[in-house]
Design a protein around this motif. Sequence first.
Motif, PDB file in Angstrom:
ATOM      1  N   UNK A   1       0.806  -1.211   0.000  1.00 30.69           N
ATOM      2  CA  UNK A   1       0.000   0.000   0.000  1.00 30.69           C
ATOM      3  C   UNK A   1       0.842   1.263   0.000  1.00 30.69           C
ATOM      4  N   UNK A   2       1.909   1.265   0.803  1.00 32.15           N
ATOM      5  CA  UNK A   2       2.806   2.419   0.814  1.00 32.15           C
ATOM      6  C   UNK A   2       3.486   2.608  -0.543  1.00 32.15           C
ATOM      7  N   UNK A   3       3.842   1.489  -1.188  1.00 33.22           N
ATOM      8  CA  UNK A   3       4.462   1.568  -2.515  1.00 33.22           C
ATOM      9  C   UNK A   3       3.473   2.125  -3.542  1.00 33.22           C
ATOM     10  N   UNK A   4       2.193   1.751  -3.424  1.00 31.71           N
ATOM     11  CA  UNK A   4       1.185   2.279  -4.350  1.00 31.71           C
ATOM     12  C   UNK A   4       0.981   3.779  -4.144  1.00 31.71           C
ATOM     13  N   UNK A   5       1.003   4.226  -2.892  1.00 31.77           N
ATOM     14  CA  UNK A   5       0.906   5.669  -2.624  1.00 31.77           C
ATOM     15  C   UNK A   5       2.074   6.398  -3.270  1.00 31.77           C
ATOM     16  N   UNK A   6       3.272   5.852  -3.106  1.00 30.32           N
ATOM     17  CA  UNK A   6       4.462   6.457  -3.697  1.00 30.32           C
ATOM     18  C   UNK A   6       4.321   6.558  -5.215  1.00 30.32           C
ATOM     19  N   UNK A   7       3.892   5.473  -5.862  1.00 26.69           N
ATOM     20  CA  UNK A   7       3.765   5.481  -7.317  1.00 26.69           C
ATOM     21  C   UNK A   7       2.716   6.495  -7.778  1.00 26.69           C
ATOM     22  N   UNK A   8       1.575   6.536  -7.088  1.00 26.23           N
ATOM     23  CA  UNK A   8       0.525   7.470  -7.477  1.00 26.23           C
ATOM     24  C   UNK A   8       0.954   8.923  -7.341  1.00 26.23           C
ATOM     25  N   UNK A   9       1.650   9.232  -6.258  1.00 27.72           N
ATOM     26  CA  UNK A   9       2.100  10.613  -6.048  1.00 27.72           C
ATOM     27  C   UNK A   9       3.180  11.020  -7.045  1.00 27.72           C
ATOM     28  N   UNK A  10       3.964  10.055  -7.508  1.00 23.39           N
ATOM     29  CA  UNK A  10       4.973  10.354  -8.530  1.00 23.39           C
ATOM     30  C   UNK A  10       4.342  10.565  -9.905  1.00 23.39           C
ATOM     31  N   UNK A  11       3.286   9.815 -10.201  1.00 27.48           N
ATOM     32  CA  UNK A  11       2.663   9.876 -11.523  1.00 27.48           C
ATOM     33  C   UNK A  11       1.682  11.034 -11.668  1.00 27.48           C
ATOM     34  N   UNK A  12       1.066  11.440 -10.565  1.00 30.57           N
ATOM     35  CA  UNK A  12       0.010  12.454 -10.651  1.00 30.57           C
ATOM     36  C   UNK A  12       0.490  13.776 -11.250  1.00 30.57           C
ATOM     37  N   UNK A  13       1.663  14.287 -10.881  1.00 31.08           N
ATOM     38  CA  UNK A  13       2.098  15.552 -11.487  1.00 31.08           C
ATOM     39  C   UNK A  13       2.386  15.460 -12.983  1.00 31.08           C
ATOM     40  N   UNK A  14       2.541  14.244 -13.489  1.00 32.29           N
ATOM     41  CA  UNK A  14       2.841  14.073 -14.910  1.00 32.29           C
ATOM     42  C   UNK A  14       1.589  14.044 -15.771  1.00 32.29           C
ATOM     43  N   UNK A  15       0.414  14.016 -15.146  1.00 35.47           N
ATOM     44  CA  UNK A  15      -0.846  13.913 -15.888  1.00 35.47           C
ATOM     45  C   UNK A  15      -1.117  15.196 -16.662  1.00 35.47           C
ATOM     46  N   UNK A  16      -1.561  15.030 -17.909  1.00 32.19           N
ATOM     47  CA  UNK A  16      -1.891  16.178 -18.759  1.00 32.19           C
ATOM     48  C   UNK A  16      -3.393  16.361 -18.940  1.00 32.19           C
ATOM     49  N   UNK A  17      -4.178  15.487 -18.352  1.00 33.99           N
ATOM     50  CA  UNK A  17      -5.625  15.591 -18.474  1.00 33.99           C
ATOM     51  C   UNK A  17      -6.307  15.071 -17.227  1.00 33.99           C
ATOM     52  N   UNK A  18      -7.609  15.324 -17.143  1.00 36.46           N
ATOM     53  CA  UNK A  18      -8.358  14.921 -15.957  1.00 36.46           C
ATOM     54  C   UNK A  18      -8.350  13.414 -15.770  1.00 36.46           C
ATOM     55  N   UNK A  19      -8.522  12.655 -16.850  1.00 35.80           N
ATOM     56  CA  UNK A  19      -8.591  11.200 -16.743  1.00 35.80           C
ATOM     57  C   UNK A  19      -7.292  10.622 -16.192  1.00 35.80           C
TER      58      UNK A  19
ATOM     59  N   UNK B   1       2.051  21.294  -9.876  1.00 39.02           N
ATOM     60  CA  UNK B   1       2.500  19.915 -10.079  1.00 39.02           C
ATOM     61  C   UNK B   1       3.621  19.557  -9.104  1.00 39.02           C
ATOM     62  N   UNK B   2       4.535  20.486  -8.913  1.00 38.32           N
ATOM     63  CA  UNK B   2       5.600  20.251  -7.938  1.00 38.32           C
ATOM     64  C   UNK B   2       5.042  20.265  -6.520  1.00 38.32           C
ATOM     65  N   UNK B   3       4.063  21.120  -6.296  1.00 37.16           N
ATOM     66  CA  UNK B   3       3.490  21.246  -4.954  1.00 37.16           C
ATOM     67  C   UNK B   3       2.819  19.978  -4.464  1.00 37.16           C
ATOM     68  N   UNK B   4       2.157  19.242  -5.385  1.00 35.06           N
ATOM     69  CA  UNK B   4       1.524  18.000  -4.956  1.00 35.06           C
ATOM     70  C   UNK B   4       2.458  16.805  -5.115  1.00 35.06           C
ATOM     71  N   UNK B   5       3.460  16.928  -5.967  1.00 35.69           N
ATOM     72  CA  UNK B   5       4.384  15.819  -6.191  1.00 35.69           C
ATOM     73  C   UNK B   5       5.417  15.638  -5.111  1.00 35.69           C
ATOM     74  N   UNK B   6       5.724  16.701  -4.374  1.00 29.19           N
ATOM     75  CA  UNK B   6       6.783  16.629  -3.377  1.00 29.19           C
ATOM     76  C   UNK B   6       6.451  15.660  -2.249  1.00 29.19           C
ATOM     77  N   UNK B   7       5.170  15.346  -2.067  1.00 33.94           N
ATOM     78  CA  UNK B   7       4.771  14.449  -0.976  1.00 33.94           C
ATOM     79  C   UNK B   7       5.156  13.001  -1.246  1.00 33.94           C
ATOM     80  N   UNK B   8       5.645  12.715  -2.439  1.00 37.79           N
ATOM     81  CA  UNK B   8       6.146  11.379  -2.729  1.00 37.79           C
ATOM     82  C   UNK B   8       7.380  11.054  -1.885  1.00 37.79           C
ATOM     83  N   UNK B   9       8.106  12.074  -1.462  1.00 33.93           N
ATOM     84  CA  UNK B   9       9.298  11.840  -0.628  1.00 33.93           C
ATOM     85  C   UNK B   9       8.900  11.195   0.694  1.00 33.93           C
ATOM     86  N   UNK B  10       7.851  11.706   1.310  1.00 31.67           N
ATOM     87  CA  UNK B  10       7.379  11.142   2.572  1.00 31.67           C
ATOM     88  C   UNK B  10       6.886   9.707   2.371  1.00 31.67           C
TER      89      UNK B  10
END
Length: 442
Positions: free
Chosen positions: A110-128, A194-203
């Motif tokens: 679960x922690x690994x999935x959170x990490x992956x999602x937080x890393x990928x979210x800033x890269x999204x170019x659309x709502x989907x 994008x950086x503001x929400x992506x930085x939480x991947x470190x935690x």
Amino acid sequence: MPDEPKTLDPAAATRPAPAQERPAPGPDGGRSARWTLGLVSVGLVLAALNLRPAITSLGALLEEVSAGLHMSGTVAGVLTSVPPLCFAIFGITAPRLARRFGPAAVVCAGMAAILAGLLLRPLANGTAAFLAASALALMGIAVSNVLMPVIVKRYFPDRIGSMTGLYSMALALGTSLAAAVTVPLTDALGGDWRLGIGVWAVLAAVAVLPWLPLVKDRTGAARTAPAAAPGTAAAPSLATPTVPAAEAAPRPMRRSRTAWALACFFGLQATGAYITMGWMPQIFRDAGVPASTAGVLLAVTMVMGVPLAFVIPRLATRMRHQGPIVVALGSCGLVGYTGLLLAPAGGAWVWAVLLGISNCSFPLALTMIGLRSRTGAGVVRLSAFAQCVGYLISIPGPLLVGVLYQHSGGWGVPIALMGGLMVPQMIVGSLAGRDRTIEDES
């Protein structure tokens, strides 16, 4: 998956547990057990710190994210409804995964999935794409949500109140930290959301580490040891063999009035919490409060859970009926929403504090999950049922607030709805707080 025992063998309690389920015998056994408990404690705290930043960091920047991804108010409402939807869908899988792989391994994943999602979210170019990445992180949060009470009951059966308070306090700290610093941190990083929400991947990356040595600990898999009642003198040794918890097949949760009352209480408090996390900064901003101050106000609401999330579970375990706590917290919510309706900017700090106190219904609900069953197996089933059904109940709330806001042209109707929901929350919470267990209803 190891086969379930087909018959009850009285001699089972005297057989040695499999080597992989207990520390090695000998003088180092106690030291190994203490090391395991210490590692679980650290893992619980770090996991709890990561159970909300993916949500509250987005709430603080919802206006910027909506503009950047060209979302309407209704679509933004859908976005705020995604967390409870994912918690309901993915949380139901947690018991089966825990039986198959062990709860510690599932929390690690679960922690690994959170990490992956937080890393990928800033890269999204659309709502989907943004929703898909968010769903990945929320999937990790969902299974971890369900298994936190399970792990506490398994490893700390004599300290349910204090350990629930510890990780609830860490959860509140992570929630408030993300709410408070996301906007100034985004400004410091050049104003890019994008950086503001992506930085939480470190935690999230840090939270994976303590669970890695526990991945092979299958003590909670397939079989569950009966747990001691809260307040007993000492926790059972991790070397104690597990035995079947009950002679008869367990009663379905859907036939338990206590389980339904707890699920409804969980759902209504979750509705208020996710409306608060998703929309409260925007309510203050629309009332003329600066964006940075609105983020801090949300942080104040969330940070109230830091001390109270430690105090309330300990108090709840000392009471036979938790109804008075439910009513006290709900009353704070009623006053807070009334103030938010009448003077959102003038009394902003007071309303933020009162709503923060009201939101401490969450650690109370988690504590009641541990108290409403006598066994670890019962807590697994009750936790999954109460949280999954509860999150399903909470899904329409944030979406409905977005729709009402867009079509009514203001916050009066949405806030009135929020306040009105506190009344049924107090009623079902009082029913869930009665001194009984799901086994009593079998």
